[in-house]
Design an enzyme around this catalytic site. Structure first.
Site, PDB file in Angstrom:
ATOM      1  N   ASN A   1       0.852  -1.186   0.000  1.00 56.59           N
ATOM      2  CA  ASN A   1       0.000   0.000   0.000  1.00 56.59           C
ATOM      3  C   ASN A   1       0.885   1.233   0.000  1.00 56.59           C
ATOM      4  OD1 ASN A   1      -2.820   1.152   0.245  1.00 56.59           O
ATOM      5  ND2 ASN A   1      -1.703   2.287   1.819  1.00 56.59           N
TER       6      ASN A   1
ATOM      7  N   TYR B   1       0.957  10.118   4.458  1.00 54.45           N
ATOM      8  CA  TYR B   1       0.690  10.369   5.871  1.00 54.45           C
ATOM      9  C   TYR B   1       1.821  11.251   6.395  1.00 54.45           C
ATOM     10  CZ  TYR B   1      -1.316   5.726   4.695  1.00 54.45           C
ATOM     11  OH  TYR B   1      -1.932   4.672   4.074  1.00 54.45           O
ATOM     12  N   ARG B   2       1.476  12.437   6.852  1.00 50.34           N
ATOM     13  CA  ARG B   2       2.504  13.401   7.276  1.00 50.34           C
ATOM     14  C   ARG B   2       3.374  12.855   8.404  1.00 50.34           C
ATOM     15  NH1 ARG B   2      -1.698  16.507  10.700  1.00 50.34           N
ATOM     16  NH2 ARG B   2      -1.251  15.637  12.755  1.00 50.34           N
TER      17      ARG B   2
ATOM     18  N   TRP C   1      -0.692   7.843  10.223  1.00 49.29           N
ATOM     19  CA  TRP C   1      -1.764   7.212   9.453  1.00 49.29           C
ATOM     20  C   TRP C   1      -2.982   7.100  10.344  1.00 49.29           C
ATOM     21  CZ3 TRP C   1       2.578   3.417   8.334  1.00 49.29           C
ATOM     22  CH2 TRP C   1       2.939   2.696   9.471  1.00 49.29           C
TER      23      TRP C   1
ATOM     24  N   GLU D   1      -1.346   1.398  -5.503  1.00 52.22           N
ATOM     25  CA  GLU D   1      -1.192   2.779  -5.985  1.00 52.22           C
ATOM     26  C   GLU D   1      -0.130   2.883  -7.078  1.00 52.22           C
ATOM     27  OE1 GLU D   1      -1.676   2.022  -2.779  1.00 52.22           O
ATOM     28  OE2 GLU D   1      -3.288   3.329  -2.095  1.00 52.22           O
TER      29      GLU D   1
ATOM     30  N   ASP E   1      -3.653  22.248  10.009  1.00 55.70           N
ATOM     31  CA  ASP E   1      -4.076  21.204   9.085  1.00 55.70           C
ATOM     32  C   ASP E   1      -4.957  21.690   7.927  1.00 55.70           C
ATOM     33  OD1 ASP E   1      -4.171  18.441   8.353  1.00 55.70           O
ATOM     34  OD2 ASP E   1      -3.960  17.964  10.478  1.00 55.70           O
TER      35      ASP E   1
HETATM   36  C1  LIG Z   1      -0.926  16.733   1.727  1.00 57.02           C
HETATM   37  C2  LIG Z   1      -1.685  15.570   2.292  1.00 57.02           C
HETATM   38  C3  LIG Z   1      -1.439  15.150   3.595  1.00 57.02           C
HETATM   39  C4  LIG Z   1      -2.130  14.075   4.129  1.00 57.02           C
HETATM   40  N1  LIG Z   1      -1.860  13.686   5.420  1.00 57.02           N
HETATM   41  C5  LIG Z   1      -2.487  12.602   5.930  1.00 57.02           C
HETATM   42  C6  LIG Z   1      -2.154  12.143   7.232  1.00 57.02           C
HETATM   43  O1  LIG Z   1      -1.315  12.714   7.930  1.00 57.02           O
HETATM   44  N2  LIG Z   1      -2.805  11.036   7.701  1.00 57.02           N
HETATM   45  C7  LIG Z   1      -3.739  10.370   6.956  1.00 57.02           C
HETATM   46  O2  LIG Z   1      -4.271   9.362   7.419  1.00 57.02           O
HETATM   47  N3  LIG Z   1      -4.091  10.810   5.717  1.00 57.02           N
HETATM   48  C8  LIG Z   1      -3.471  11.897   5.196  1.00 57.02           C
HETATM   49  N4  LIG Z   1      -3.797  12.334   3.933  1.00 57.02           N
HETATM   50  C9  LIG Z   1      -4.851  11.636   3.182  1.00 57.02           C
HETATM   51  C10 LIG Z   1      -4.377  10.296   2.640  1.00 57.02           C
HETATM   52  O3  LIG Z   1      -3.190  10.442   1.917  1.00 57.02           O
HETATM   53  C11 LIG Z   1      -5.463   9.694   1.728  1.00 57.02           C
HETATM   54  O4  LIG Z   1      -6.598   9.442   2.521  1.00 57.02           O
HETATM   55  C12 LIG Z   1      -5.014   8.424   1.019  1.00 57.02           C
HETATM   56  O5  LIG Z   1      -6.039   8.001   0.146  1.00 57.02           O
HETATM   57  C13 LIG Z   1      -4.718   7.307   1.987  1.00 57.02           C
HETATM   58  O6  LIG Z   1      -4.313   6.164   1.275  1.00 57.02           O
HETATM   59  P1  LIG Z   1      -4.720   4.709   1.760  1.00 57.02           P
HETATM   60  O7  LIG Z   1      -6.195   4.567   1.521  1.00 57.02           O
HETATM   61  O8  LIG Z   1      -3.915   3.811   0.884  1.00 57.02           O
HETATM   62  O9  LIG Z   1      -4.378   4.593   3.200  1.00 57.02           O
HETATM   63  C14 LIG Z   1      -3.113  13.413   3.365  1.00 57.02           C
HETATM   64  C15 LIG Z   1      -3.365  13.844   2.066  1.00 57.02           C
HETATM   65  C16 LIG Z   1      -2.669  14.915   1.527  1.00 57.02           C
HETATM   66  C17 LIG Z   1      -2.973  15.351   0.137  1.00 57.02           C
HETATM   67 MN   LIG Z   2      -4.381   2.389  -0.591  1.00 58.27          MN
END
Ligand SMILES: Cc1cc2nc3c(=O)[nH]c(=O)nc-3n(C[C@H](O)[C@H](O)[C@H](O)COP(=O)(O)O)c2cc1C
Ligand SMILES: [Mn+2]
Length: 482
Positions: A169, A173-174, A187, A233, A282
């Site tokens: 995956n 996640y910051r 996450w 992805e 945020d």
């Molecule tokens: C700039 C940016 C920062 C993000 N930061 C976070 C974060 O800190 N934690 C989180 O869970 N999702 C964050 N997201 C959203 C996730 O990247 C997004 O939900 C993504 O689809 C998660 O992928 P996954 O479904 O494979 O877990 C962020 C998105 C962006 C564009």
């Molecule tokens: Mn995913």
């Protein structure tokens, strides 16, 4: 042609007048945010900060910050092109004759080219920092807002694996920087990285994690895209860029990362370890409060000889991330429509920061269909976070907020047409009385049918006689109005 890497995209931005280089020294603490905030909010260019105090590494920011640039990042004139391509793939019929079969060839070739390709050597490994040298200190990591708990890596592409299936995956996640080789791993519980981690915790095992920074912007976008769980992805990125993503094995862990990334962090997250993460200014425009999150330990850093550090700043909308979200709104519409064919269009207004508001137009044929669509959306992927869904008729332009407000005001009998429900909310939502779940509101702003208990005649909308319009068009010039 796909971008080979981030610098290839930077050259493209520069040749299209979409990039400024700032040579004046600036601080990565707050100053880059203040400059970027002004630039994004005025629709300005991407910025390469070439002289960042305390680091030799330049910062690229705002690479996605307009609809034009997010389209450029994904190699198209308009994001709608991608939606159309996905739509045509979903609607493909089994070929019945030679011509049909022939027409399928490019579609199938495109799918074949989506699969990633493993390579042995990679630019992201030109420099290897191990042991005491594996330190984040050389990077110009930003402190974005005054109340932030520290410096944060804001555009990380996080690679994890399911311990059972080995499936990859990739999510964004910051990462809160605690010291030169330790960060938070933010996450949210709803995300796939967190699910993988929970599985490692069940096994009591250490989890290997790789983080890439930079590369073809399509890869960065793919990390943010709300793909169904277990969709890779990197395949999606390959589909978007129409060329395989080149992946290379990490130096010290069993993960693959984009070979053309600028910087790669290799490390692990231990089971049960938690540390205070945040606060952080945020996407919501508010600080998300400090909470306990898992901890990422860096064991090795590899990078290109002259790396570029990509970052973003989030805050009160519109910010750069809103354009990533708008791209997602367009690209995922065909997938929503595949399940809910009555959906005509959807608008997640920027003011709603991804999850707070959705305006959806539908082709309504039967009673309570607006309710069906709301409930279905609350059950679909990351649409589950949506707090307020407004359903409108097919002729409403949901991209026009003014029209939407007018329709809500005129077509809603609040007691009958508003539904409350409950469900998960985004981890960043601060309005729910507790974190992670809260209430939802659905507003049915469609024309009500007699079967829905509307006892009165629904009035016709006002519109002018077309013949009169045509006549007035013809004589308009003579009226002296201008
Ligand atoms: C700039 C940016 C920062 C993000 N930061 C976070 C974060 O800190 N934690 C989180 O869970 N999702 C964050 N997201 C959203 C996730 O990247 C997004 O939900 C993504 O689809 C998660 O992928 P996954 O479904 O494979 O877990 C962020 C998105 C962006 C564009
Ligand atoms: Mn995913």
């Amino acid at each position: 042609m796909a971008y080979s890497d981030l610098r290839d995209f930077i050259s493209k931005l520069e040749s299209e007048g979409e990039l400024v280089r700032i040579k004046c020294p600036v601080s990565p603490e707050l100053e880059i945010t203040e400059i970027t905030d002004r630039v994004v909010k005025s629709g300005g260019p991407a910025i390469l900060f070439e002289s960042v105090l305390g680091s030799d590494v330049p910062v690229l920011i705002n690479q996605f910050g307009t609809m034009r640039r997010i389209a450029m990042a994904l190699g198209v004139e308009s994001i709608d092109t991608i939606a159309e391509e996905i739509d045509s793939l979903l609607r493909a019929q089994p070929p019945t004759g030679f011509v049909d079969k022939f027409k399928m060839v490019p579609k199938l070739a495109r799918l074949a080219r989506a699969l990633p390709k493993s390579v042995k050597s990679a630019p992201c490994k030109e420099v290897v920092r191990q042991g005491a040298d594996a330190s984040l200190d050389f990077l110009p990591i930003l402190k974005c807002w005054p109340g932030d708990g520290g410096r944060f890596i804001t555009l990380p592409i996080v690679f994890t694996k399911d311990p059972e299936t080995g499936r990859r995956n990739v999510g964004m996640y910051r990462m809160h920087v605690y010291d030169e080789r330790t960060t938070g791993m933010h996450w949210h519980v709803h995300k796939v990285g967190a699910r993988h981690y929970a599985e490692y915790e069940k096994l009591g095992q250490r989890m290997e994690v790789a983080v890439a920074l930079g590369g073809d912007p399509a890869i960065t976008y793919a990390a943010t895209a709300p793909l169904p769980e277990d969709f890779d992805e990197m395949v999606f990125a390959g589909f978007l860029r129409k060329e395989p993503v080149k992946l290379v094995r990490c130096k010290t862990i069993d993960q693959e990362v984009p070979a053309d990334a600028e910087i790669v962090l290799e490390g692990y997250v231990d089971p049960y370890e938690r540390r205070r993460e945040g606060p952080f200014g945020d996407h919501t425009g508010y600080y998300s409060p400090a909470e306990d999150y898992p901890v990422f330990h860096i064991t090795c850093i590899t990078h290109r000889r002259d790396p570029i550090y990509p970052a973003t700043v989030v805050g009160k909308p519109p910010m750069e991330d809103c354009f990533l979200a708008k791209a997602t709104e367009r690209i995922f519409l065909p997938l929503l429509r595949a399940q809910l064919p009555e959906i005509v269009d959807i608008n997640l207004p920027i003011e709603g920061v991804f999850h707070n508001l959705a305006f959806v137009s539908i082709r309504k044929r039967y009673p309570m269909q607006a309710r069906r669509v709301m409930h279905a959306l609350w059950g679909l992927g990351q649409m589950m976070f949506t707090k307020i869904i407004v359903i409108l008729d097919e002729d409403v332009n949901v991209q026009d907020t003014s029209e939407v407000l007018w329709r809500i005001g005129s077509n809603v009998d609040p007691k009958r047409d508003i539904v409350f429900s409950e469900g998960p909310v985004d981890a960043l939502d601060h309005a729910a009385p507790q974190s992670l779940w809260g209430s939802k509101m659905g507003i049915d702003a469609t024309k009500k049918l007699p079967e829905e208990g509307h006892p009165r005649q629904w009035p016709d909308e006002i519109s002018m006689d077309p013949a009169v319009k045509e006549h007035i068009d013809a004589v308009w010039g003579e009226l002296g109005i201008g």
